[in-house]
Motif scaffolding. Structure first.
Motif, mmCIF file in Angstrom:
data_model
loop_
_atom_site.group_PDB
_atom_site.id
_atom_site.type_symbol
_atom_site.label_atom_id
_atom_site.label_comp_id
_atom_site.label_asym_id
_atom_site.label_seq_id
_atom_site.Cartn_x
_atom_site.Cartn_y
_atom_site.Cartn_z
ATOM 1 N N VAL A 87 59.057 87.349 -11.106
ATOM 2 C CA VAL A 87 59.266 88.423 -10.138
ATOM 3 C C VAL A 87 58.430 88.205 -8.886
ATOM 4 C CG1 VAL A 87 59.876 90.113 -11.893
ATOM 5 C CG2 VAL A 87 57.484 89.846 -11.226
ATOM 6 N N GLY A 88 57.402 87.352 -8.962
ATOM 7 C CA GLY A 88 56.539 87.127 -7.823
ATOM 8 C C GLY A 88 57.068 86.102 -6.832
ATOM 9 N N LEU A 89 58.225 85.502 -7.106
ATOM 10 C CA LEU A 89 58.792 84.534 -6.173
ATOM 11 C C LEU A 89 59.206 85.225 -4.873
ATOM 12 C CD1 LEU A 89 61.160 82.467 -8.502
ATOM 13 C CD2 LEU A 89 59.048 81.652 -7.445
ATOM 14 N N PRO A 90 59.218 84.500 -3.764
ATOM 15 C CA PRO A 90 59.826 85.062 -2.553
ATOM 16 C C PRO A 90 61.242 85.532 -2.863
ATOM 17 C CG PRO A 90 58.703 83.009 -2.049
ATOM 18 C CD PRO A 90 58.692 83.139 -3.544
ATOM 19 N N ALA A 91 61.635 86.645 -2.277
ATOM 20 C CA ALA A 91 62.866 87.313 -2.697
ATOM 21 C C ALA A 91 64.107 86.428 -2.576
ATOM 22 C CB ALA A 91 63.052 88.586 -1.883
ATOM 23 N N LEU A 92 64.223 85.659 -1.475
ATOM 24 C CA LEU A 92 65.398 84.811 -1.319
ATOM 25 C C LEU A 92 65.430 83.717 -2.374
ATOM 26 C CD1 LEU A 92 65.855 84.295 2.528
ATOM 27 C CD2 LEU A 92 67.412 85.444 0.960
ATOM 28 N N LEU A 93 64.275 83.132 -2.655
ATOM 29 C CA LEU A 93 64.206 82.088 -3.664
ATOM 30 C C LEU A 93 64.531 82.656 -5.040
ATOM 31 C CD1 LEU A 93 63.589 79.223 -4.521
ATOM 32 C CD2 LEU A 93 61.152 79.801 -4.549
ATOM 33 N N PHE A 126 71.375 88.910 -0.970
ATOM 34 C CA PHE A 126 71.534 88.265 -2.283
ATOM 35 C C PHE A 126 72.751 87.343 -2.274
ATOM 36 C CE2 PHE A 126 72.798 87.701 -6.617
ATOM 37 C CZ PHE A 126 71.612 87.648 -7.337
ATOM 38 N N THR A 127 73.839 87.803 -1.678
ATOM 39 C CA THR A 127 75.052 86.978 -1.644
ATOM 40 C C THR A 127 74.848 85.746 -0.767
ATOM 41 O OG1 THR A 127 76.326 89.031 -1.875
ATOM 42 C CG2 THR A 127 77.543 87.045 -1.326
ATOM 43 N N LEU A 128 74.090 85.887 0.314
ATOM 44 C CA LEU A 128 73.787 84.720 1.149
ATOM 45 C C LEU A 128 72.935 83.715 0.387
ATOM 46 C CD1 LEU A 128 73.061 86.423 4.589
ATOM 47 C CD2 LEU A 128 74.983 84.903 4.037
ATOM 48 N N ALA A 129 72.004 84.200 -0.442
ATOM 49 C CA ALA A 129 71.207 83.283 -1.267
ATOM 50 C C ALA A 129 72.100 82.553 -2.258
ATOM 51 C CB ALA A 129 70.116 84.050 -2.003
ATOM 52 N N THR A 130 73.095 83.256 -2.779
ATOM 53 C CA THR A 130 74.050 82.622 -3.691
ATOM 54 C C THR A 130 74.885 81.585 -2.952
ATOM 55 O OG1 THR A 130 74.168 84.629 -5.036
ATOM 56 C CG2 THR A 130 75.962 83.038 -5.285
ATOM 57 N N LEU A 131 75.275 81.900 -1.725
ATOM 58 C CA LEU A 131 76.024 80.931 -0.921
ATOM 59 C C LEU A 131 75.193 79.679 -0.690
ATOM 60 C CD1 LEU A 131 78.450 80.150 0.842
ATOM 61 C CD2 LEU A 131 77.353 81.378 2.744
ATOM 62 N N LEU A 186 76.082 75.784 -1.757
ATOM 63 C CA LEU A 186 76.068 74.701 -0.782
ATOM 64 C C LEU A 186 74.945 73.711 -1.049
ATOM 65 C CD1 LEU A 186 76.707 76.804 2.461
ATOM 66 C CD2 LEU A 186 78.349 75.368 1.243
ATOM 67 N N ASP A 187 74.224 73.919 -2.155
ATOM 68 C CA ASP A 187 73.085 73.076 -2.535
ATOM 69 C C ASP A 187 72.016 73.083 -1.448
ATOM 70 O OD1 ASP A 187 71.637 71.479 -4.280
ATOM 71 O OD2 ASP A 187 72.452 69.613 -3.496
ATOM 72 N N LEU A 188 71.746 74.283 -0.937
ATOM 73 C CA LEU A 188 70.714 74.469 0.075
ATOM 74 C C LEU A 188 69.654 75.435 -0.445
ATOM 75 C CD1 LEU A 188 73.004 74.894 3.217
ATOM 76 C CD2 LEU A 188 71.623 72.884 2.660
ATOM 77 N N ASP A 189 68.456 75.290 0.059
ATOM 78 C CA ASP A 189 67.362 76.195 -0.280
ATOM 79 C C ASP A 189 67.347 77.310 0.757
ATOM 80 O OD1 ASP A 189 64.982 77.537 -0.615
ATOM 81 O OD2 ASP A 189 63.714 75.759 -0.611
ATOM 82 N N PRO A 190 67.618 78.569 0.375
ATOM 83 C CA PRO A 190 67.659 79.635 1.384
ATOM 84 C C PRO A 190 66.330 79.842 2.089
ATOM 85 C CG PRO A 190 67.687 80.554 -0.840
ATOM 86 C CD PRO A 190 67.882 79.086 -0.979
ATOM 87 N N GLU A 191 65.211 79.632 1.379
ATOM 88 C CA GLU A 191 63.907 79.750 2.024
ATOM 89 C C GLU A 191 63.745 78.675 3.088
ATOM 90 O OE1 GLU A 191 61.318 81.858 1.726
ATOM 91 O OE2 GLU A 191 62.305 83.155 0.260
#
Length: 273
Positions: free
Chosen positions: A148-154, A208-213, A217-222
């Motif tokens: 739960v302590g991870l950055p929210a997007l990650l 959340f949906t953008l993080a899933t996108l 796309l095999d990208l790190d949202p952070e």
């Protein structure tokens, strides 16, 4: 072409052992209840934990900038956080640095039977090993041990990845884009309501949906957001400097002038001017 070398550099040298031992001794001295540093003595797990997160990001930033000269120093700062926590744990009689090193060593051997055993590399082998470890800790829920302590997007990316492993996922990135559009439309519908709780809920769904996108796309949202932050900072600063060269300050111009300057910076980056 010559064969790829099979030998690799190893840090297990007398110099490495001496340096690590010195670092452990330094940390113990800093925490000494009589002769140690007052600031270091009063710290605990909770007060030190944020520094570990901060140092990890500084390592990531240094790598992103390819500042290889600074990387050893930043890695040292990160290593210090591990040593710090291990020292505090040793003082409390819980565990020590040797325990930390032994456990991660055991884990790496256990998760790589194709390297340290006689197994062959199989698809999903790493995740299968992690699933067995979670079961051994009685964490049987699919999402139980996503920190739960991870950055929210990650954390959002990890949550959706964990759900995807049991089939709860979209087929492709295009389907996720459709979901993004849907969530944005729901957010727009709430903008006139003035209900901050509902707007927060809908904006959270968009993020959340953008993080899933990003995962699809095999990208790190952070990493994507860090890149966007850096780009915004670079362009804004250059726009500000351009205005200063004309004898103008941001507080003295309206947003239209700023936007014109912003577009100039973008065209300059593209080589159009």
């Amino acid at each position: 072409m010559p064969d790829t070398p099979t030998t690799t550099a190893t840090p297990d040298t007398p110099e490495a052992r001496l340096a690590l031992g010195r670092l452990l001794d330094i940390m113990a001295r800093l925490r000494d209840p009589v002769t140690g540093c007052p600031w270091d003595r009063e710290q605990d797990f909770a007060t030190i934990a944020p520094y570990a997160i901060e140092e990890a990001y500084e390592v990531a930033d240094t790598i992103a900038r390819q500042d290889w000269d600074s990387l050893p120093d930043e890695l040292g700062d990160l290593l210090l956080q591990v040593v710090y926590h291990a020292q505090m744990a040793a003082e409390a009689g819980m565990f020590d640095f040797a325990t930390v090193a032994r456990l991660i060593g055991d884990k790496m051997v256990r998760r790589h039977p194709h390297v340290f055993g006689d197994a062959t590399l199989a698809q999903g082998q790493w995740e299968d090993g992690k699933e067995r470890e979670r079961a051994a800790r009685d964490r049987r829920g699919t999402l139980d041990d996503v920190p739960v302590g991870l950055p929210a997007l990650l954390r959002a990316r990890k949550l959706s990845a964990r759900a995807a492993r049991v089939g709860f996922d979209w087929d492709n990135a295009a389907d996720v884009m459709d979901k993004v559009d849907e969530e944005v439309a729901e957010l727009k519908a709430e903008l006139d309501s003035g209900d901050r709780a509902r707007m927060q809920d809908e904006l959270g769904d968009v993020l959340f949906t953008l993080a899933t996108l990003a995962r699809k796309l095999d990208l790190d949202p952070e990493a994507c957001l860090r890149h966007a932050n850096a780009k915004f900072t670079r362009r804004f600063t250059e726009m500000e400097h351009d205005l200063a060269d004309r004898g103008l300050a941001l507080r003295d111009v309206d947003v239209g002038v700023m936007e014109e300057g912003w577009q100039v910076v973008k065209r300059r980056e593209r080589g159009e001017i």
